[in-house]
Motif scaffolding. Structure first.
Motif: not given
Lengths: 80, 350
Positions: A6, A16-21, B229, B244-247, B323
């Motif tokens: 992702n 860009f890491n979408p899990s952490t922002g 976040r 916005t985050l994707e998790d 995201a």
């Protein structure tokens, strides 16, 4: 070792890491490595590509390579 | 051409778009953009200088309402007056402190044909800061250990069991980090003076803070969940920018929360993600967060979805969002006239 699926990257080296922002800027060489990783190239194939394409001392490449991958790992951008 | 027949009149609170903002203006933006019919927004305000009162492009008219401490009868009385003039169809309260009153009068509002979409009094109480630890244990959520205390003499035991730093919290608001007994005592007195007793002392959880805006349908289904976040935080700990985050683990947690509580309406889960990827629920806010417009920008307009559900309309569960959507707050010197201020302060409506 692969780049997480992702993770978004751009040709200009924006990551860009979408899990952490979190977002990062990579220099042109690092951006090229990321692009090749995204294309599914193996680590050894990318290393050979760099040795062929650029005039770079293999020892220096090895050191920079480890440093860069440690940074990627630290940032949580890699998966096995 | 749309006619006035399908005009939807919605009353909204939380117009204090200040540095520690209420969610009202963000909710109104969502409603205006997300409902496919003309909307008339009636602001309900507590203070005369809540910026939303004067934002005529968003709020058509505003009425002052009594402070929550005046009780539910005073609120109902005022809403009767407003309803007579405006023919309200829906009311969306956005402050923690006013929710009890709105929940209490919701049967009367229903009889007046004013819809609302609120959690039950039990749901509201269960997620209260004072009950959070019990709530977490009961539903198997990770929550920080805490002690509810009434005297500074109890701080010693807190430090022994929870360890430093201690998080000393007010029952409604405020949190102070204390690294020593001296700091803990100082924080206890400061918070007691402001918010009264009891004071909550919580174990400190180190990690990255993530917030999730969640909308539940009251039957255990999560209609929407958007994790965010904070990218820029004010000195009051509020998000001035966020992304916005994707998790999947955050979305799963939101679903678990809604399914465990059958939550009805909007809420915000404040989460701490530790280094070991544990997700602690630090706090549950029982209403939309001030950044809720980001949910609309990311593809899941939660205020509009809540309005549809409140009106008994079909609202499918949202599946996708974007995201990497960012909000950045800004301040703006709005200009108004003394006459407007006079109407608000003198007549209580404008």
């Amino acid at each position: 070792m692969y780049l997480r699926k992702n993770i978004a990257t751009s040709e200009s080296g924006f990551i860009f890491n979408p899990s952490t922002g979190d977002s990062y800027s990579a220099n042109p060489a690092a951006a090229e490595i990321l692009q090749l990783l995204k294309e599914g190239k193996t680590v050894s194939a990318i290393r050979s590509h760099f040795l062929e394409k650029y005039e770079v001392d293999p020892v220096r490449l090895e050191r920079d390579w480890d440093d860069f991958f440690n940074q990627l790992k630290e940032a949580g951008l890699l998966e096995n | 051409m749309k006619t006035a027949d399908n005009l939807l009149t919605i009353a909204v609170t939380g117009l204090n778009a200040i540095d520690s903002p209420g969610p009202g203006i963000a909710v109104i933006r969502g409603l205006r953009e997300g409902l496919d019919r003309p909307v008339r927004i009636i602001g309900l305000s507590y203070e005369t200088l809540e910026p939303g009162i004067y934002m005529r492009e968003l709020v058509d008219k505003t009425y002052q309402v009594p402070y929550p401490a005046a009780g539910s009868a005073a609120l109902l009385n005022r809403l009767h007056y407003i309803h007579e003039k405006e023919n309200l169809q829906l009311v969306i309260p956005n402050f923690d402190a006013e929710l009890n009153n709105f929940i209490r009068i919701s049967p009367e509002l229903k009889a007046m044909r004013i819809s609302s979409f609120l959690p039950t009094a039990e749901q509201l109480g269960a997620r209260d800061k004072i009950n959070l630890y019990r709530f977490g244990k009961e539903h198997r959520f990770l929550v920080p250990r805490d002690r509810i205390i009434y005297s500074p003499a109890e701080l010693k035991e807190c430090a022994e069991t929870l360890g430093y730093p201690l998080v000393v919290k007010g029952k409604f608001y405020d949190a102070v980090l204390a690294y020593t007994m001296e700091q803990a005592e100082k924080a206890f007195y400061k918070i007691m003076a402001k918010w009264g007793l009891p004071v909550i002392v919580q174990e400190f959880i180190q990690g990255t803070e993530v917030n999730i805006a969640v909308l539940g349908d009251g039957k255990g289904n999560t209609v929407s969940a958007i994790p965010m976040r904070k990218l820029y935080i004010t000195d009051k700990g509020k998000a001035w920018a966020g992304i916005t985050l994707e998790d999947a683990s955050l979305i799963r947690l939101a679903h678990d929360f809604i399914s465990a509580t059958q939550w009805r309406g909007g809420c915000e889960l404040e989460i701490m993600r530790t280094k070991n990827e544990e997700l602690y629920i630090m706090e549950i806010n029982p209403r939309f967060p001030a950044w809720i417009y980001l949910s609309a920008a990311a593809g899941q307009n939660q205020p509009a979805a809540l309005a549809r559900m409140a009106l008994g309309e079909e609202q499918p569960v949202f599946e996708h969002y974007e995201a990497g959507k960012i909000f950045i707050r800004y301040s703006w010197d709005m200009i108004t006239d003394i006459n407007a201020f006079h109407q608000v302060s003198g007549k209580g409506e404008w």
